[in-house]
Design a protein around this motif. Sequence first.
Motif, short mmCIF file in Angstrom:
data_model
loop_
_atom_site.label_atom_id
_atom_site.label_comp_id
_atom_site.label_asym_id
_atom_site.label_seq_id
_atom_site.Cartn_x
_atom_site.Cartn_y
_atom_site.Cartn_z
N GLN A 159 1.34 -4.98 -15.59
CA GLN A 159 1.78 -3.86 -14.76
C GLN A 159 0.87 -2.65 -14.91
N GLU A 176 -0.35 -3.81 -5.15
CA GLU A 176 1.04 -3.43 -4.89
C GLU A 176 1.93 -4.66 -4.70
N LYS A 227 -1.20 -1.11 -11.79
CA LYS A 227 -0.97 0.27 -11.39
C LYS A 227 -2.27 1.07 -11.34
N LYS A 228 -3.19 0.79 -12.27
CA LYS A 228 -4.49 1.47 -12.24
C LYS A 228 -5.28 1.07 -11.00
N LEU A 235 2.62 -6.09 -8.09
CA LEU A 235 3.59 -5.27 -8.80
C LEU A 235 5.02 -5.54 -8.33
N ALA A 258 -3.78 2.79 -8.06
CA ALA A 258 -4.02 4.23 -8.04
C ALA A 258 -5.45 4.55 -7.58
#
Length: 909
Positions: free
Chosen positions: A496, A438, A500-501, A441, A504
């Motif tokens: 990105q 995070e 994000k994976k 990101l 998640a």
Amino acid sequence: TDEIMQQEIRPLVAVDIIEQLHRQFAILSGGRGKDGAPIITFPEFAGFSDIPDEDFLNVVTYLTSIPSLEAASIGFIIIIDRRRDKWSAVKASLTRIAGAFPGNLQLVFVLRPSRFIQRAIADIGIKLYRDDFKMKVPIIMLNSVSDLHGYIDKSQLTRELGGTLEYGHSQWIHHRTAIENFAMTVKTTAQMLQTFGTDLAETELPNDVQCTEELLSAHTDHHSKLKDELKLAVKQGATLLTCIREPVTRSANCKLSPDELENVATVERLLAQLDETEKAFDQFWTKHHLKLEQCLQLRHFEHDFREVKLILDNLMEAQAGFADIGDSVTRVEHLLREQKHLEEKGQEPLEKAQSLALHGEQLIQNNHYAVDSIRPKCVELRRICDDFTNETKKKYDILGKSLELHKQLDKASQWCEAGIYLLASQAVDKCQSQEGAETALVEIEKFLVTAKEHQLSNPKEFYNQFDMILTPEIKANAQRIVQKLEDVQEMFDKRQVSLKKLAAKQTRPVQPVAPHPESSPKRASPKITRPAAVERSHSSQLQMQSYGTIHKLGSKVLLCHRDLRCNTTSPALKECTKPQSHIINELIETERVYVEELQSIIEGYASEMDNPNLLHLIPSALQNKKEILFGNLPEIYEFHNRHVGTGGCSVIFLKEIENCIENPELLARCFLKRKEDLQIYEKYCQNKPRSEALWRQCGDSIFFQECQRKLDHKLSLDAYLLKPVQRITKYQLLLKEMLKCSKNSEGTAELEEALATVLDIIKSVNDSMHQIAITGYEGDVSELGKLLMQGSFNVWTDHKKGHNKVKDLARFKPMQRHLFLYTKMLLFCKKREENSDGHEKTASYSFKNSLKMSTVGITENVKGDNKKFEIWYNGREEVYIIQASSVELKNTWISEIRKVLTGQLEACR
């Protein structure tokens, strides 16, 4: 024979026979017989028979040539004085006179010898030899001077013959030689002037400045010398005239003899001839000198044009060499500095070119003869100046785009390097955790926001923005950087997705629940509210649309506004329902608005030109020219605003119009009473062209903008300066409408007279606008009387031979002439139309000829064309055939000319 033919044939003059005249064997004393016949006296002369025949003939011929033709035609009276001589002398004298006298004889008087024997012989001899003398006139033998007095008055005889006539032979010879010398001087002077004039007319104008200056100086010097000769000749004639009149000046009782009076007339005629010659010479010299000065002006203009043109061509060539648009920020900034230096270098030549073009236009306005040569050069100078200015602006635009491009490319390149560095600095092991992913990101999202700040959010759009100015080298560099941007963006996108994976996988699944409407965050609907900046922009657009609508509707909106005021002002206006009342309502309301507008112009513009706080805003071309810009507008305002009352209107005029609501037939009297006052509009309209020219020169100055802002006027000053012209035409429209509504009713005649008055003022304004465009007339047109008519015609001329005039052949092709008919003069002008500063064509009328109305005659019908008529001058010495465009126009002009001629005839009676 050739020598004889080449000799100049001229009459005898006193200086040719001066010795014979001094012998005094024959004299012309100046006495006259009862019927005016000249008297030639042959006094007692001892050697009369010894005088050579040639001398005798020359003297007698000269004496008979002196009296006027009128006196000589009566016949000469011969008096032969032989009182102390013998009959043989009498016989010899009669024989010689009868055989050699060249003139017409009337009587011969012989004072016979006084001694008794000789007298007796004479009586017998005259009876015996009378037929031998072959004289066709009586020979009267007299015993004494007393007998002579019975035939000739004593006042016409010299003292030697018992008379009272004063005669001095030496003085007579002196006067004759002086008169003849003066006549020769006049003739010689006229020949000198004619020769000089011929030389001037045949002189070719030089092609360079120096030769033109030398020619002008030489001609001026020659002219000065000839003027000195003229002055000397005039002085000589005046002195001679004084000498001849000396006896009368010395004694009031003394009278000049007929011959002396003829001498005076001769000298006066020679002086008049000299004066005419001088005037004609001065007129010719004025034109020639003007042409030489204009030639010198032209040569200076052409010389300056060549110099300025060369400098401007070099500037344009240097500017054309600035093809490089730069391949880096540093290079473009260097090119901008060079362009600025070139612009500063060209500032002085451009100013010179503009000044020279302005000077050329002034030469054209001053009626220079070489307009066709000057105007193209002025156009060429302005074109080059405009080309240089436009090209400079274009260069600045291109270099500015280039600078912006390279700065953007540099920023993009730096952004790519910073992005690569950011991706490289993110540790892979730290990104395996939810928190680390995070955080990475967030860093990437923050960095990607900076792409929008550099306008790099769409690389292809960025590239297309500068595509028009790209060289192959710059295009390749830009493509490389754009490709780099796309590559870096792709790297960020892949990073990105991966982050994000990872984020998640670390999170617990959460069931999505739709929030309750009451608990959702409040957001402004884009359909209802908008940002303040957008709101202001929208408001501004609405205002502009509204102003554009008002501007297009123009008079309709203004009329609605005035109708609204009509319904809310005076109670008397509400009660008016008839058409006449509506017209008077409109007249009242428009009069109020008109006076308010005049007041705003004078107070908001004219008075502000004297405001010390605004003097620095007034351009130099406008200094001390308030009267030109505004004309007699204050006078018009004073006329309409006399006895100012509430509302800023004239109480007297407005009150009279309001009274006309109940009595519409009284409206005409309001205008008839002010017939003379309304003439001030003619003066205003005459000044309008000068005002408009000054406005075109200074209308965009800050001073006028500031005044307009203070007054909150939607339109600029020039629109308000047109109001008086519109107002005078508005009156006639309202009166026409009033007349339509009042046909066959009381007051119709006065309305027609009032309308005729206003239309006459408008016609006078129109005529005067043509009149002020007359150029080249040396007199004052205000002294020619009232301008009655003006218009264009075809004109043919036929000049008969007259004094000092050259006969013109009748012209088969007519001349286009604009005629101006005054009460005292008829002017012939040539109409010219010119474009000025890109505005509409303006007409001017070049003066060609004039005829005094007191000396013209008119022939109404010319054979073969019912549109033609003749005007002749000085007993048909000059004839002008004039063709009108229609029979009606011809008849109108003939009627007006007849009125002028009839008025002159009645004035003479």
